[in-house]
Design a protein around this motif. Structure first.
Motif, PDB file in Angstrom:
ATOM      1  N   LYS A 184       0.865  -1.174   0.000  1.00 42.46           N
ATOM      2  CA  LYS A 184       0.000   0.000   0.000  1.00 42.46           C
ATOM      3  C   LYS A 184       0.903   1.226   0.000  1.00 42.46           C
ATOM      4  O   LYS A 184       1.667   1.437   0.943  1.00 42.46           O
ATOM      5  CB  LYS A 184      -0.904   0.005   1.232  1.00 42.46           C
ATOM      6  CG  LYS A 184      -1.950  -1.091   1.246  1.00 42.46           C
ATOM      7  CD  LYS A 184      -2.868  -0.957   2.457  1.00 42.46           C
ATOM      8  CE  LYS A 184      -3.959  -2.020   2.442  1.00 42.46           C
ATOM      9  NZ  LYS A 184      -4.884  -1.880   3.599  1.00 42.46           N
ATOM     10  N   VAL A 185       0.824   2.005  -1.070  1.00 47.90           N
ATOM     11  CA  VAL A 185       1.702   3.165  -1.226  1.00 47.90           C
ATOM     12  C   VAL A 185       0.973   4.434  -0.802  1.00 47.90           C
ATOM     13  O   VAL A 185      -0.138   4.696  -1.269  1.00 47.90           O
ATOM     14  CB  VAL A 185       2.188   3.303  -2.681  1.00 47.90           C
ATOM     15  CG1 VAL A 185       3.104   4.521  -2.825  1.00 47.90           C
ATOM     16  CG2 VAL A 185       2.925   2.043  -3.118  1.00 47.90           C
ATOM     17  N   ARG A 186       1.614   5.219   0.072  1.00 50.65           N
ATOM     18  CA  ARG A 186       1.054   6.486   0.510  1.00 50.65           C
ATOM     19  C   ARG A 186       2.169   7.521   0.597  1.00 50.65           C
ATOM     20  O   ARG A 186       3.351   7.194   0.519  1.00 50.65           O
ATOM     21  CB  ARG A 186       0.331   6.345   1.850  1.00 50.65           C
ATOM     22  CG  ARG A 186       1.223   5.939   3.013  1.00 50.65           C
ATOM     23  CD  ARG A 186       0.411   5.643   4.249  1.00 50.65           C
ATOM     24  NE  ARG A 186      -0.419   6.778   4.661  1.00 50.65           N
ATOM     25  CZ  ARG A 186      -1.167   6.776   5.758  1.00 50.65           C
ATOM     26  NH1 ARG A 186      -1.207   5.693   6.525  1.00 50.65           N
ATOM     27  NH2 ARG A 186      -1.885   7.830   6.085  1.00 50.65           N
ATOM     28  N   PHE A 187       1.798   8.763   0.791  1.00 49.55           N
ATOM     29  CA  PHE A 187       2.782   9.837   0.870  1.00 49.55           C
ATOM     30  C   PHE A 187       3.286  10.018   2.299  1.00 49.55           C
ATOM     31  O   PHE A 187       2.523   9.895   3.263  1.00 49.55           O
ATOM     32  CB  PHE A 187       2.175  11.163   0.396  1.00 49.55           C
ATOM     33  CG  PHE A 187       1.881  11.221  -1.070  1.00 49.55           C
ATOM     34  CD1 PHE A 187       2.912  11.152  -2.003  1.00 49.55           C
ATOM     35  CD2 PHE A 187       0.583  11.349  -1.537  1.00 49.55           C
ATOM     36  CE1 PHE A 187       2.656  11.208  -3.359  1.00 49.55           C
ATOM     37  CE2 PHE A 187       0.310  11.410  -2.896  1.00 49.55           C
ATOM     38  CZ  PHE A 187       1.344  11.336  -3.811  1.00 49.55           C
ATOM     39  N   PHE A 188       4.583  10.356   2.383  1.00 47.30           N
ATOM     40  CA  PHE A 188       5.210  10.702   3.660  1.00 47.30           C
ATOM     41  C   PHE A 188       5.787  12.109   3.561  1.00 47.30           C
ATOM     42  O   PHE A 188       6.165  12.559   2.481  1.00 47.30           O
ATOM     43  CB  PHE A 188       6.324   9.709   4.000  1.00 47.30           C
ATOM     44  CG  PHE A 188       5.812   8.349   4.390  1.00 47.30           C
ATOM     45  CD1 PHE A 188       5.714   7.979   5.720  1.00 47.30           C
ATOM     46  CD2 PHE A 188       5.420   7.431   3.421  1.00 47.30           C
ATOM     47  CE1 PHE A 188       5.234   6.729   6.085  1.00 47.30           C
ATOM     48  CE2 PHE A 188       4.929   6.184   3.778  1.00 47.30           C
ATOM     49  CZ  PHE A 188       4.842   5.830   5.103  1.00 47.30           C
ATOM     50  N   ARG A 206       6.958  19.839   8.700  1.00 46.02           N
ATOM     51  CA  ARG A 206       6.162  20.554   7.691  1.00 46.02           C
ATOM     52  C   ARG A 206       4.687  20.625   8.105  1.00 46.02           C
ATOM     53  O   ARG A 206       3.833  19.926   7.563  1.00 46.02           O
ATOM     54  CB  ARG A 206       6.323  19.894   6.331  1.00 46.02           C
ATOM     55  CG  ARG A 206       7.715  19.989   5.748  1.00 46.02           C
ATOM     56  CD  ARG A 206       8.107  21.422   5.403  1.00 46.02           C
ATOM     57  NE  ARG A 206       7.173  22.040   4.464  1.00 46.02           N
ATOM     58  CZ  ARG A 206       7.271  21.906   3.146  1.00 46.02           C
ATOM     59  NH1 ARG A 206       8.242  21.175   2.615  1.00 46.02           N
ATOM     60  NH2 ARG A 206       6.396  22.512   2.346  1.00 46.02           N
ATOM     61  N   LYS A 207       4.402  21.488   9.050  1.00 48.66           N
ATOM     62  CA  LYS A 207       3.030  21.668   9.522  1.00 48.66           C
ATOM     63  C   LYS A 207       2.159  22.312   8.436  1.00 48.66           C
ATOM     64  O   LYS A 207       0.928  22.238   8.495  1.00 48.66           O
ATOM     65  CB  LYS A 207       3.012  22.539  10.784  1.00 48.66           C
ATOM     66  CG  LYS A 207       3.931  22.060  11.906  1.00 48.66           C
ATOM     67  CD  LYS A 207       3.546  20.674  12.406  1.00 48.66           C
ATOM     68  CE  LYS A 207       4.451  20.264  13.574  1.00 48.66           C
ATOM     69  NZ  LYS A 207       4.152  18.885  14.037  1.00 48.66           N
ATOM     70  N   ASP A 208       2.813  22.926   7.463  1.00 46.12           N
ATOM     71  CA  ASP A 208       2.065  23.597   6.390  1.00 46.12           C
ATOM     72  C   ASP A 208       1.491  22.619   5.371  1.00 46.12           C
ATOM     73  O   ASP A 208       0.600  22.984   4.591  1.00 46.12           O
ATOM     74  CB  ASP A 208       2.980  24.588   5.659  1.00 46.12           C
ATOM     75  CG  ASP A 208       4.205  23.899   5.065  1.00 46.12           C
ATOM     76  OD1 ASP A 208       4.878  23.161   5.811  1.00 46.12           O
ATOM     77  OD2 ASP A 208       4.483  24.089   3.868  1.00 46.12           O
ATOM     78  N   LEU A 209       1.983  21.405   5.364  1.00 45.35           N
ATOM     79  CA  LEU A 209       1.515  20.412   4.397  1.00 45.35           C
ATOM     80  C   LEU A 209       0.370  19.597   4.997  1.00 45.35           C
ATOM     81  O   LEU A 209       0.589  18.726   5.846  1.00 45.35           O
ATOM     82  CB  LEU A 209       2.657  19.479   3.985  1.00 45.35           C
ATOM     83  CG  LEU A 209       3.777  20.098   3.143  1.00 45.35           C
ATOM     84  CD1 LEU A 209       4.843  19.048   2.843  1.00 45.35           C
ATOM     85  CD2 LEU A 209       3.237  20.688   1.854  1.00 45.35           C
ATOM     86  N   ASP A 210      -0.840  19.896   4.575  1.00 45.83           N
ATOM     87  CA  ASP A 210      -2.022  19.176   5.042  1.00 45.83           C
ATOM     88  C   ASP A 210      -2.605  18.425   3.843  1.00 45.83           C
ATOM     89  O   ASP A 210      -3.508  18.908   3.160  1.00 45.83           O
ATOM     90  CB  ASP A 210      -3.036  20.162   5.619  1.00 45.83           C
ATOM     91  CG  ASP A 210      -4.207  19.459   6.278  1.00 45.83           C
ATOM     92  OD1 ASP A 210      -4.051  18.278   6.658  1.00 45.83           O
ATOM     93  OD2 ASP A 210      -5.281  20.075   6.400  1.00 45.83           O
ATOM     94  N   ILE A 211      -2.062  17.256   3.592  1.00 46.19           N
ATOM     95  CA  ILE A 211      -2.404  16.489   2.391  1.00 46.19           C
ATOM     96  C   ILE A 211      -3.513  15.490   2.703  1.00 46.19           C
ATOM     97  O   ILE A 211      -3.297  14.499   3.405  1.00 46.19           O
ATOM     98  CB  ILE A 211      -1.162  15.752   1.835  1.00 46.19           C
ATOM     99  CG1 ILE A 211       0.019  16.717   1.690  1.00 46.19           C
ATOM    100  CG2 ILE A 211      -1.501  15.065   0.523  1.00 46.19           C
ATOM    101  CD1 ILE A 211      -0.220  17.833   0.708  1.00 46.19           C
ATOM    102  N   LYS A 212      -4.698  15.771   2.161  1.00 49.39           N
ATOM    103  CA  LYS A 212      -5.839  14.890   2.390  1.00 49.39           C
ATOM    104  C   LYS A 212      -6.338  14.232   1.106  1.00 49.39           C
ATOM    105  O   LYS A 212      -7.052  13.238   1.154  1.00 49.39           O
ATOM    106  CB  LYS A 212      -6.987  15.678   3.029  1.00 49.39           C
ATOM    107  CG  LYS A 212      -6.648  16.254   4.404  1.00 49.39           C
ATOM    108  CD  LYS A 212      -7.813  17.061   4.943  1.00 49.39           C
ATOM    109  CE  LYS A 212      -7.472  17.671   6.297  1.00 49.39           C
ATOM    110  NZ  LYS A 212      -8.583  18.526   6.820  1.00 49.39           N
ATOM    111  N   THR A 213      -5.973  14.815  -0.044  1.00 44.43           N
ATOM    112  CA  THR A 213      -6.460  14.304  -1.330  1.00 44.43           C
ATOM    113  C   THR A 213      -5.335  14.319  -2.364  1.00 44.43           C
ATOM    114  O   THR A 213      -4.279  14.948  -2.153  1.00 44.43           O
ATOM    115  CB  THR A 213      -7.614  15.170  -1.866  1.00 44.43           C
ATOM    116  OG1 THR A 213      -7.097  16.474  -2.204  1.00 44.43           O
ATOM    117  CG2 THR A 213      -8.722  15.303  -0.831  1.00 44.43           C
TER     118      THR A 213
END
Length: 238
Positions: A102-106, A111-118
């Protein structure tokens, strides 16, 4: 007696010529390189298949791109573990699945500015560092990503993420977290909120010119290993 010796020698040479050379990359916990040699889930599995088939070829470890290209171009080679995509399916012959990813982003934990939900959130970052000629790279390209930074060396990719020289790094959740813990980096590098964007089963990929008889032998040995409980015992070791 001399005729018998020549016949046995010929049979031995013929058998040896059909022995598959397994190739792989360093990818814990599936393929682990240490001072004592190679170990790991898939290493132990391939060695068990080899033992049952009488294959004495030593497993060789190369960078992914080199191992992939050798197997793609040269008869007598097999590569593990490999994802089977529509683009790759006709390029090789396959046995498996052996495992799944299962590949996901890290991201860097700072980096509190990076809020990756989609996926759309991920497309807006400046840089995503990824290895070329991988199923992850192919998938991101297919999904329309234009911000990919191709880098072939695993340590370089991780270091760039640690140094905030890239925004995101896509990786298999299980193996990447395992490696982070081994390096005491599991607090510095974290998965983003977005769940896995790609799931895939992993196989042994053989050069497409490999004979069907060899594929049948390897498949039979693998199925026997699963049926008699040996595969479960290998998993339990790790």
């Amino acid at each position: 007696m001399k005729t018998l010796f020549i016949l046995l020698l010929f049979i031995n040479i013929l058998f040896s010529s059909d022995q598959i050379q397994p190739l792989t990359e360093s990818w814990a916990p599936y393929q682990i390189e240490n001072k004592n040699g190679l170990s790991g889930i898939s290493i132990d599995l391939i060695k068990e298949i080899q033992k049952r088939l009488g294959n004495k070829k030593e497993i060789k470890l190369f960078p992914w791109k080199r191992a992939y290209n050798i197997t793609l171009r040269k008869k007598g080679y097999a590569l593990f573990l490999t994802s089977k995509s529509k683009e790759r399916e006709k390029l090789f012959k396959w046995i498996g699945p052996i495992a799944s990813i299962k590949v996901r982003f890290f991201k860097n934990a700072s980096r509190k500015d990076l809020d990756i939900k989609t996926l759309e959130d991920a497309k807006k970052v400046d840089s995503i560092i990824v290895e070329g000629d991988t199923i992850t790279f192919d998938t991101l390209k297919m999904l329309g990503f234009k911000n990919l930074d191709i880098n072939t060396l695993a340590n370089n990719r991780l270091n760039k993420l640690l140094e905030n020289k890239t925004d995101l790094l896509p990786a298999d959740e299980v193996t990447f977290i395992y490696n982070l813990k081994q390096k005491d980096l599991d607090k510095k590098i974290l998965p983003v909120k977005m769940e896995a964007f790609f799931e895939s089963k992993l196989y042994i990929a053989f050069n497409k010119d490999t004979s069907d008889d060899i594929i049948k032998d390897w498949k039979s040995a693998f199925e026997e290993i699963k049926a008699d409980g040996t595969y479960d015992k290998i998993l339990e070791r790790y």
